[in-house]
Design an enzyme around this catalytic site. Structure first.
Site, PDB file in Angstrom:
ATOM      1  N   ASN A 118       0.856  -1.180   0.000  1.00  0.00           N
ATOM      2  CA  ASN A 118       0.000   0.000   0.000  1.00  0.00           C
ATOM      3  C   ASN A 118       0.895   1.234   0.000  1.00  0.00           C
ATOM      4  O   ASN A 118       1.232   1.766   1.052  1.00  0.00           O
ATOM      5  CB  ASN A 118      -0.915  -0.017   1.225  1.00  0.00           C
ATOM      6  CG  ASN A 118      -1.949   1.091   1.210  1.00  0.00           C
ATOM      7  OD1 ASN A 118      -1.863   2.017   0.417  1.00  0.00           O
ATOM      8  ND2 ASN A 118      -2.923   1.013   2.099  1.00  0.00           N
ATOM      9  N   HIS A 162       1.619   4.074   2.943  1.00  0.00           N
ATOM     10  CA  HIS A 162       3.022   4.018   3.373  1.00  0.00           C
ATOM     11  C   HIS A 162       3.686   5.384   3.243  1.00  0.00           C
ATOM     12  O   HIS A 162       4.414   5.820   4.144  1.00  0.00           O
ATOM     13  CB  HIS A 162       3.788   2.995   2.538  1.00  0.00           C
ATOM     14  CG  HIS A 162       5.269   3.057   2.757  1.00  0.00           C
ATOM     15  ND1 HIS A 162       6.093   3.821   1.940  1.00  0.00           N
ATOM     16  CD2 HIS A 162       6.082   2.491   3.686  1.00  0.00           C
ATOM     17  CE1 HIS A 162       7.345   3.713   2.353  1.00  0.00           C
ATOM     18  NE2 HIS A 162       7.367   2.909   3.410  1.00  0.00           N
ATOM     19  N   TYR A 178       6.550   8.807  10.599  1.00  0.00           N
ATOM     20  CA  TYR A 178       7.896   8.275  10.820  1.00  0.00           C
ATOM     21  C   TYR A 178       8.951   9.377  10.886  1.00  0.00           C
ATOM     22  O   TYR A 178       9.797   9.390  11.792  1.00  0.00           O
ATOM     23  CB  TYR A 178       8.240   7.270   9.725  1.00  0.00           C
ATOM     24  CG  TYR A 178       9.653   6.753   9.793  1.00  0.00           C
ATOM     25  CD1 TYR A 178      10.023   5.808  10.755  1.00  0.00           C
ATOM     26  CD2 TYR A 178      10.632   7.214   8.908  1.00  0.00           C
ATOM     27  CE1 TYR A 178      11.319   5.333  10.825  1.00  0.00           C
ATOM     28  CE2 TYR A 178      11.920   6.743   8.969  1.00  0.00           C
ATOM     29  CZ  TYR A 178      12.262   5.810   9.935  1.00  0.00           C
ATOM     30  OH  TYR A 178      13.546   5.346  10.002  1.00  0.00           O
ATOM     31  N   HIS A 237      -6.080   0.983  11.130  1.00  0.00           N
ATOM     32  CA  HIS A 237      -6.754  -0.107  10.429  1.00  0.00           C
ATOM     33  C   HIS A 237      -7.800  -0.779  11.303  1.00  0.00           C
ATOM     34  O   HIS A 237      -8.899  -1.125  10.835  1.00  0.00           O
ATOM     35  CB  HIS A 237      -5.721  -1.137   9.958  1.00  0.00           C
ATOM     36  CG  HIS A 237      -4.945  -0.709   8.758  1.00  0.00           C
ATOM     37  ND1 HIS A 237      -3.865   0.143   8.842  1.00  0.00           N
ATOM     38  CD2 HIS A 237      -5.083  -1.005   7.438  1.00  0.00           C
ATOM     39  CE1 HIS A 237      -3.372   0.344   7.623  1.00  0.00           C
ATOM     40  NE2 HIS A 237      -4.084  -0.344   6.756  1.00  0.00           N
TER      41      HIS A 237
END
Length: 230
Positions: A144, A148, A156, A183
């Protein structure tokens, strides 16, 4: 709220409404002032992808009705033993594989490509060759790409700035937790119950593949455990 920095003055300004409106409908989660654009809309390609999308929904509903529901509806008709549990798990895993591939194809290929074509959005890298991944990180980067890239840019990198480069593993762990919670929230709102089995299986698969296994067997373990979670 979304701001952008003027390259000359360095001040923060609100984006133009037309640019922000385009961002809301184009298939990306990262805001940019300019996106690569195609010269025209291929409406035949749009109709073709929407037709594939509708056929995939029909196939998925038939698969769920004819294959998945009978497996779990028979659980109440017999005593649950270890043997019956193993049979149910492996019987459901086959159709979970079909479901995982079908969901991926329906959304990431058909739906996103149709919207990208209508919006003349030229960047069609919604996924990569995740089926050839030989490591945990390669699989997560390929399955994905849209999510990402959002996690990498907004979660991140910020965590890496906070924890510094010495705590890269901590930033990766927190990013995975944020992704898993997001999710699970979607699943909870869609199905009406909270059952974080997929998150647990993913955590086991990533931990095992990252620190215990080497080589191509990583991708096989990740895919297998992911299907068990489904």
């Amino acid at each position: 709220m979304i701001f952008f920095s003027c390259p000359l003055s360095g001040k923060m300004h609100l984006p133009q409404f037309s640019t922000y409106l385009y961002f809301l409908f184009c298939p990306t989660l990262i805001y940019r002032e300019n996106y690569p654009r195609t010269p025209r809309v291929r409406w035949r390609y749009v109709i073709k992808n929407f037709a594939k999308f509708l056929m995939s929904l029909f196939y998925g509903s038939m698969l769920f009705k004819c294959c998945s529901i009978p497996i779990f509806s028979n659980m109440n008709k017999q005593s649950l033993t270890f043997r019956s549990f193993v049979l149910i798990v492996f019987s459901a895993t086959l159709f979970a594989f079909y479901w995982a591939i079908l969901i991926w194809y329906t959304f990431f290929h058909c739906w996103l490509n149709a919207f990208a074509e209508m919006m003349r959005f030229a960047d069609r890298t919604f996924y990569k060759d995740w089926w050839n991944a030989t490591s945990t990180s390669a699989f997560l980067r390929s399955w994905n790409v849209v999510v990402h890239d959002w996690l990498y840019c907004y979660i991140y990198q910020d965590l890496l700035w906070v924890f510094k480069s010495k705590a890269q593993s901590v930033a990766v762990l927190f990013t995975f937790i944020v992704s898993g919670a997001f999710h699970e929230y979607i699943f909870m709102m869609s199905f009406g119950f909270f059952y974080p089995l997929l998150f647990i299986f993913w955590f086991i698969a990533i931990s095992t593949g990252q620190y215990c296994l080497k080589g191509p067997i990583r991708a096989e373990i990740i895919l297998t455990v992911n299907l068990l979670g489904f």
